[in-house]
Design an enzyme around this catalytic site. Structure first.
Site, PDB file in Angstrom:
ATOM      1  N   ARG A 117      67.883  57.603 121.761  1.00  0.00           N
ATOM      2  CA  ARG A 117      68.576  57.056 122.925  1.00  0.00           C
ATOM      3  C   ARG A 117      70.025  56.707 122.599  1.00  0.00           C
ATOM      4  NH1 ARG A 117      63.538  53.047 124.266  1.00  0.00           N
ATOM      5  NH2 ARG A 117      63.249  53.342 122.007  1.00  0.00           N
ATOM      6  N   GLN A 147      66.598  63.091 119.960  1.00  0.00           N
ATOM      7  CA  GLN A 147      65.340  63.373 119.283  1.00  0.00           C
ATOM      8  C   GLN A 147      64.436  64.370 119.998  1.00  0.00           C
ATOM      9  OE1 GLN A 147      64.154  59.085 118.408  1.00  0.00           O
ATOM     10  NE2 GLN A 147      63.390  60.162 116.628  1.00  0.00           N
TER      11      GLN A 147
END
Length: 496
Positions: A233, A273
């Site tokens: 994030r 990710q």
């Protein structure tokens, strides 16, 4: 037809192309393969005295860009300075503080003269502690937290709630000098781990408020940005912000999102990710560019690429070449497989001190497996490690060179136990590794072939439409027949 005539930018054209072919996993894997060539070291994170300060055993700060603490019991913290000089931006990306690193965290904020902390996760997610409660809450008795190991205290002053995030004002004080500073704490609460916000709109409002506060300005220290590991994030936020700065300054077609991400990954490993986070970054950049003043986002016609350029085609061809080239190398590669990334089979590595410790975190549950990435996507494996032993030793998912167990590492499970000094030696193990690598390559090759098949079908359909709807000029009879064909095809299309 160019991007200019169709009213879309290069970023939007590339997004539509990748999205139509469902190629986000392929693009994401391509980026991971590119970063596999980086030869940066993480030696400080591997030292026995520093391992207890890492939340996850495979997320470590690069040595060349790590933040070095000047005061306190040690100089190590799992944090990197990420620089984007083209966008006049600097960010400090770090993991969510542990009970034994919360003082180090605030010392970093103090020494780096940061104006704001951006928190993109919740303290507890999916019943797991993803971050220590490192700031005082408004409901506490004295609104103050003391960190005697670094000589700092943090005091709660106020907060403002919005629909998706909370903004707090905290006072950070050096106990010895009595000097104080007000720190903004932006807490985005609607962003799931390994996921993306519901829409770019709320996220862009959050970004706008952070910008308006002056936290990203050049006259203050870099903002400290963290989620749980400080790569997913956190990386998404930095990528979107930097790309929008470049678009605002240089035009819509001045940005290659993939290149910007690769540049950021040179400062901290693994930024962004999942393929979904990469897709969301594109969506937020496109939407954010539309909200910029029109005079700052004019399309640069000198940089508009023709639609004949196909980013998916280029990436697919590159991946196919890598798969073919690696087939022969695997016959001689006896290197053991790398440990899995954070979201697949690692255990939670938050350090749980003894009850008598000053930093005891009584709210931390015992070690449990980390939640996996969403079941809708299983990330392909990384490319084989480089043959050079020096590069292998410095890889993102490196083995423990001194065989010291990391926090949360399982040594009673053969799949999770991993030591650099004990590579497989039996023929059965070698064959199993080769078969596993071959299966992974076949899976990736199948994905690429499917993408190319879809692309071919799309091109054939476009050619068919052009031939059917091409104006006829060979006579009334032919025109009537042509019209009949068109009508018949339209009827079948409506029925389908």
């Amino acid at each position: 037809m160019t991007s200019e005539t169709s009213g879309t930018s290069n970023v939007e054209t590339e997004y539509l192309e990748i999205n139509s072919k469902e190629a986000w996993p392929v693009l994401y894997q391509h980026i991971r393969n590119e970063c596999g060539n980086y030869a940066y070291t993480c030696n400080e994170s591997k030292k026995p005295q520093n391992r207890i300060f890492n939340r996850y055993r495979d997320v470590a700060p690069y040595d060349h860009s790590r933040i070095i603490l000047k005061k306190g019991p040690c100089d190590y913290i799992n944090a990197n300075l990420v620089r984007m000089d083209r966008a006049h931006r600097q960010y400090i990306l770090t993991q969510g503080p542990l009970a034994n690193t919360s003082g180090h965290f605030w010392l970093m904020v103090w020494e780096q003269n940061s104006k704001a902390v951006l928190m993109l996760n919740k303290v507890i997610e999916k019943n797991l502690v993803k971050c220590h409660q490192y700031w005082p809450l408004e409901g506490s008795s004295n609104h103050i937290m003391m960190f005697p190991d670094v000589g700092l205290k943090v005091e709660y002053l106020s907060k403002t709630d919005a629909s998706h995030y909370t903004t707090r004002i905290l006072r950070l004080t050096d106990v010895e000098s009595k000097e104080s500073r007000e720190i903004l704490h932006f807490h985005y609460t609607m962003w799931p781990d390994f996921g993306v916000p519901q829409s770019p709109t709320a996220f862009l409002q959050f970004l706008a408020d952070v910008r308006q506060s002056g936290a990203l300005d050049q006259n203050v220290g870099p903002p400290v940005i963290h989620c749980s590991a400080g790569i997913g994030r956190s990386g998404t936020f930095c990528l979107v912000d930097s790309c929008l700065v470049l678009i605002e300054e240089n035009g819509l077609n001045s940005v290659n999102v993939r290149d910007v991400l690769l540049e950021m990954r040179r400062y901290r490993m693994g930024l962004i990710q999942t393929p979904d986070q990469l897709r969301f970054s594109y969506e937020a950049i496109i939407e954010g560019a539309k909200q910029l003043p029109s005079n700052n986002v004019n399309i640069n016609t000198n940089e508009v690429r023709n639609n004949s350029y196909n980013p998916v085609e280029a990436i697919c061809n590159s991946l196919l070449e890598e798969v073919e080239e690696d087939d022969e190398e695997d016959e001689e590669d006896d290197t053991p497989p790398q440990p899995p990334p954070r979201g697949e089979s690692l255990v939670k590595s938050e350090w749980i001190p003894s009850p008598t410790s000053d930093n005891a975190d009584i709210s931390s549950p015992p070690d449990k497996p980390l939640p996996c990435e969403p079941p809708s996507y299983t990330e392909p494996s990384t490319s084989p490690p480089p043959a050079n032993p020096a590069l292998v030793a410095n890889n993102l998912h490196d083995q423990n060179s001194d065989n010291v167990a990391l926090p949360g590492e399982l040594h009673n499970d053969g799949e999770n136990t991993f030591k650099a000094s004990s590579p497989p030696s039996s023929p059965d193990t070698k064959n199993e590794l080769r078969q596993r690598n071959l299966a992974k390559k076949e899976k990736l090759a199948a994905q690429v072939r499917e993408m190319k098949r879809r692309q071919k079908e799309t091109e054939e359909w476009q050619q068919l439409k052009r031939s059917l709807f091409k104006p006829l000029s060979i006579g009334i009879g032919a025109a009537i027949v042509g019209g009949g064909v068109i009508a018949f095809c339209g009827y079948l299309y409506l029925r389908g």
